[in-house]
Design a protein around this motif. Structure first.
Motif, mmCIF file in Angstrom:
data_model
loop_
_atom_site.group_PDB
_atom_site.id
_atom_site.type_symbol
_atom_site.label_atom_id
_atom_site.label_comp_id
_atom_site.label_asym_id
_atom_site.label_seq_id
_atom_site.Cartn_x
_atom_site.Cartn_y
_atom_site.Cartn_z
ATOM 1 N N ASP A 164 10.200 -66.882 -6.159
ATOM 2 C CA ASP A 164 9.427 -65.291 -6.325
ATOM 3 C C ASP A 164 10.755 -64.610 -6.579
ATOM 4 N N MET A 165 11.722 -64.460 -6.570
ATOM 5 C CA MET A 165 12.710 -64.106 -6.803
ATOM 6 C C MET A 165 12.916 -64.169 -8.447
ATOM 7 N N GLU A 166 12.691 -65.031 -9.350
ATOM 8 C CA GLU A 166 12.516 -65.447 -10.521
ATOM 9 C C GLU A 166 11.447 -63.796 -11.570
ATOM 10 N N LEU A 167 10.143 -64.795 -10.569
ATOM 11 C CA LEU A 167 9.080 -63.573 -10.660
ATOM 12 C C LEU A 167 9.366 -62.234 -10.501
ATOM 13 N N GLY A 168 9.726 -61.866 -9.439
ATOM 14 C CA GLY A 168 10.276 -60.747 -9.122
ATOM 15 C C GLY A 168 8.811 -60.512 -8.379
ATOM 16 N N PHE A 169 8.521 -61.959 -7.711
ATOM 17 C CA PHE A 169 7.234 -60.940 -6.467
ATOM 18 C C PHE A 169 8.060 -60.559 -4.897
ATOM 19 N N GLN A 170 7.409 -59.685 -4.618
ATOM 20 C CA GLN A 170 7.899 -58.407 -3.300
ATOM 21 C C GLN A 170 7.192 -60.104 -2.295
ATOM 22 N N GLN A 171 7.611 -59.854 -1.172
ATOM 23 C CA GLN A 171 7.114 -59.940 0.061
ATOM 24 C C GLN A 171 5.280 -60.523 -0.284
ATOM 25 N N VAL A 172 5.181 -61.771 -0.636
ATOM 26 C CA VAL A 172 3.212 -61.684 -0.368
ATOM 27 C C VAL A 172 2.609 -62.882 1.017
ATOM 28 N N VAL A 173 2.071 -62.328 1.108
ATOM 29 C CA VAL A 173 1.766 -63.169 2.605
ATOM 30 C C VAL A 173 0.527 -64.182 2.455
#
Ligand code: ACO
Ligand code: ZN
Length: 217
Positions: free
Chosen positions: A92-101
């Motif tokens: 997620d860090m690499e993809l730049g995702f915020q918390q995805v539930v």
């Protein structure tokens, strides 16, 4: 925090003075002390995150000459869940995702591609009922626009791929392809899902190139 920005900004570019770390894959400017500190921080965290010591009871769902795929389910022992969470955080860090539930956390299936003692690929799948087909290429800008145009007609689907990721230094070795093949085979007992029954959610440019190629071959 800055480390991930660096990964995004430098990806694929060859600036003068940039280095790629042969163990963690981070691209950074070795002559820049700030960059070097960021690299060191990322380096340890990353290598610790992908470290795989082997589990007493692991669910091996595919084996290859260069690795194996292990499936982790929501009610597995806490050490397995912890590893999945650590890997997902890096992804997620690499993809730049915020918390995805996840929509159905108790139905999520995580597939890890293991080589030697590392997790080098990860695919997170969850059951879905419908998907929207991506219609066309986004406007021809160089920016990493994720605004693909989508059809507004829902089509039935079964398996949503919410994340697919391969360790930077192991890309283009068909790891992602083998992960998706394995999901199609294992997601629903007793059937092999067609490419129409799987859907990639919110693909990145890399993800879209891969998915387009995968679905046409
Ligand atoms: N550019 C062009 N074609 C590509 C690319 C790319 N970056 N990646 C894959 N392909 C195509 C190629 O045709 C490739 O076959 P070839 O190597 O024989 O030409 C074919 O897809 C199969 O590729 P794999 O080797 O199986 O893919 P890989 O293991 O390298 O993983 C992935 C692809 C997962 C997209 C990887 O590049 C990655 O982790 N990128 C960063 C994370 C990311 O963006 N993930 C997708 C997010 S979208 C989502 O999660 C739903
Ligand atoms: Zn490193």
């Amino acid at each position: 925090k800055g480390g991930k920005e660096q990964l995004v900004i430098d990806a694929g570019q060859k600036h003068f003075g940039t280095t790629i770390c042969k163990s963690c894959g981070m691209i950074y400017t070795a002559s820049n002390p700030e960059d070097e500190i960021q690299h060191l921080q990322h380096h340890h965290r990353f290598l610790e995150g992908i470290k795989y010591v082997g589990w007493k009871r692991e669910r091996v769902v595919a084996e290859f000459w260069d690795g194996k795929i292990v499936l982790v389910l929501p009610h597995d022992p806490s050490y397995a869940i912890k590893k999945v969470e650590d890997v997902q955080e890096l992804v997620d860090m690499e993809l730049g995702f915020q918390q995805v539930v996840p929509m159905c956390p108790n139905k999520t299936k995580t597939f890890l591609f293991i080589d030697e003692k590392r997790v080098v690929g990860c695919l997170i799948a969850e059951p879905i009922k419908q998907a929207f087909r991506v219609l066309s290429e986004p406007s021809a800008t160089k920016e990493c626009s994720r605004a693909w145009r989508c059809s507004d007609v829902p089509e039935p689907a079964i398996c949503g791929i919410s994340r697919i990721w391969v360790f930077r230094l192991k890309r283009r070795k068909r790891i992602a392809r083998r992960l998706v093949d394995t999901v199609r085979n294992c997601f629903m007992f007793g059937c092999f899902l067609s490419t129409n029954e799987i859907a990639f959610s919110d693909p990145t440019p890399d993800g879209k190139l891969f998915a387009t190629k995968y679905c046409n071959t």
